[in-house]
Design an enzyme around this catalytic site. Structure first.
Site: not given
Ligand code: S3P
Length: 450
Positions: A29, A327
């Site tokens: 992220s 996740d």
């Molecule tokens: C993320 C947000 C999450 C997560 C993804 C990374 C991010 O998704 O599942 O692996 O970096 O903002 P969602 O916003 O769909 O929950």
């Protein structure tokens, strides 16, 4: 790899104790956001510890297509020479975000308030995922989206000219949607307010503040209200990306289920919006300790030590914790299979729109491995079989989903018989060194021919 090359089947055989130190890669992220925010300031942003997974590399390539310079100096060591807020140029070609929902949704946000047109596509997994959750708020800024039925990629976004700030309540717990709105708000005049009913990972807010944006976050007790002033002059930064708790989850959980294991996973970011899995594992009775707790770059960090835990018990995971471990449910379901009793996971319908429908993908593979799984639209339950009780001996479909592939390979390490996945290629999107790292700890992972 994922969705492009030939499938790479892989098998994981039951193994002896996992021991040693697991240096997992940088946070996915934060790595995406480092490239994007670096592209949105004039001058050089220097990044160390960047995750060089395919998802992040695709975001780096996209930033180049919008006019930033993205340069690699060494392993994990990169710089971005950005173009500033509102400075994106029109890409000459289609932007391919590969497997990455985070990449495409954040980039759509970042370009939606600049008067340029861009077309986005991805692999079969990404092209099946809903984009309306991002294009709906983009429309409030005046951007237009032309995609396939159901708001799917490939999709063209026509960015808004002279956008003004908006107020938006994010309808589902999604850091990607929240972040897309905040990134779009950067080039809108005046104030944007984003309201979250449930707190999700807050890297965008923290990093925007670090880059010099005027951003405030208020917890009203009921909601989280984020206020951002548009058209700031973002200042280039030096960023040391912390190691990814979502990647740390795999060696940690492997150690918990393989007899005799003792694994150290150093330098893991424990931002409370990300650390829900570790809290849950400790509640289940896992022998998981935080050593050398410290603060680095404004984020809480610790070395995680995980040892074989034969006495884990299933629990009801509080739905309020879901966003902080969204996740990690696939790998939690593997640990749950090796615990005694039922692990009950409620309020998790977002799992159905990830890289795959993760409840369905895990339920089918776990059942093939001899584990009982019950499921509904937004919940699932695993009936644990105890530390030596999981049969294994099956092949699971990875469905272009890195976390599904890694989870079943971890199952094989503690099961009675080997477990295979039909395609380990997607692992390279987030954890390209997974096979070598787990092998060095003592896992028996092998590619299968054809
Ligand atoms: C993320 C947000 C999450 C997560 C993804 C990374 C991010 O998704 O599942 O692996 O970096 O903002 P969602 O916003 O769909 O929950």
């Amino acid at each position: 790899m994922s969705g492009h090359g030939a499938a790479q089947p892989m098998t994981s055989a039951p193994c002896g104790p996992l021991t040693g130190t697991a240096d997992v890669p940088g946070d996915k992220s934060i790595s995406h956001r480092s490239f994007i925010l670096g592209a949105l300031c004039v001058g050089e942003t220097r990044i160390t510890g960047l995750l060089e997974g395919q998802d992040v590399l695709d975001t780096g390539r996209a930033m180049q297509a919008f006019g930033a310079q993205v340069i690699q100096h060494g392993a994990g060591d990169w710089s971005v020479h950005g173009v500033g807020v509102g400075g994106f140029g029109e890409p000459e070609n289609i932007i391919d975000c590969g497997n990455s929902g985070t990449g495409v949704r954040l980039i759509m946000g970042a370009m939606a308030t600049t008067p340029i047109t861009a077309t986005f596509t991805g692999d079969a997994s990404l092209n099946g995922r809903p984009m309306g959750r991002v294009t709906d708020p983009m429309a409030l800024f005046g951007a237009q989206a032309f995609g396939r039925a159901g708001g799917r990629l490939p999709m063209t976004i026509v960015g808004a000219r002279d956008a003004v700030g908006v107020e938006y309540t994010v309808p589902m717990p999604s850091a990607q949607v929240k972040s897309a709105v905040l990134l779009a708000a950067l080039n809108a005049r005046g104030e944007t307010r984003v309201i979250e009913r449930e707190a999700t990972r807050d890297h965008t807010e923290r990093m925007l503040a670090g880059f010099g944006a005027d951003i405030a976050v208020e917890d009203t007790g009921k909601d989280r209200v984020i206020t951002l002033q548009g058209q700031p002059d973002l200042q280039p930064q030096t960023i040391a990306v912390p190691r990814d708790p979502s990647s740390a989850a795999f060696p940690v959980c492997a150690a918990l289920i393989v007899e005799g294991s003792d694994v150290l996973v150093p330098g893991i970011g424990l931002n409370p919006t990300r650390a829900g899995l570790f809290t849950t594992l400790r509640e289940m009775g896992a022998d998981l300790t935080y050593e050398n707790e410290r603060v680095e770059g404004g984020e809480p960090v610790a070395d995680l030590r995980a040892r074989f835990s034969p006495d884990m018990k299933g629990i009801a995971v509080p739905p309020a914790r879901a966003a902080s471990m969204i996740d990690e449910y696939p790998i939690l379901s593997i640990v749950a299979a090796f615990a005694e009793g039922v692990t009950d996971m409620q309020g998790v319908k977002e799992l159905r729109v990830k890289e795959s429908d993760r409840i369905d993908a895990m339920a089918k593979g776990l059942r093939a491995a001899g584990v009982t799984v019950d499921e509904g639209e937004d919940w699932w339950k695993i009936t644990g079989m105890g530390p030596k009780g999981v049969p294994g001996g099956a092949t699971a479909e990875a469905r272009l989903d890195h976390r599904i592939a890694m989870s079943f390979l971890i199952l094989g390490m503690g099961a009675q018989q080997a477990m295979a996945v039909d395609d380990a290629g997607p692992i390279a999107t987030s954890f390209p060194i997974f096979q070598g790292l787990m092998g060095a700890l003592g896992a028996d992972l092998r590619p299968l021919d054809g």
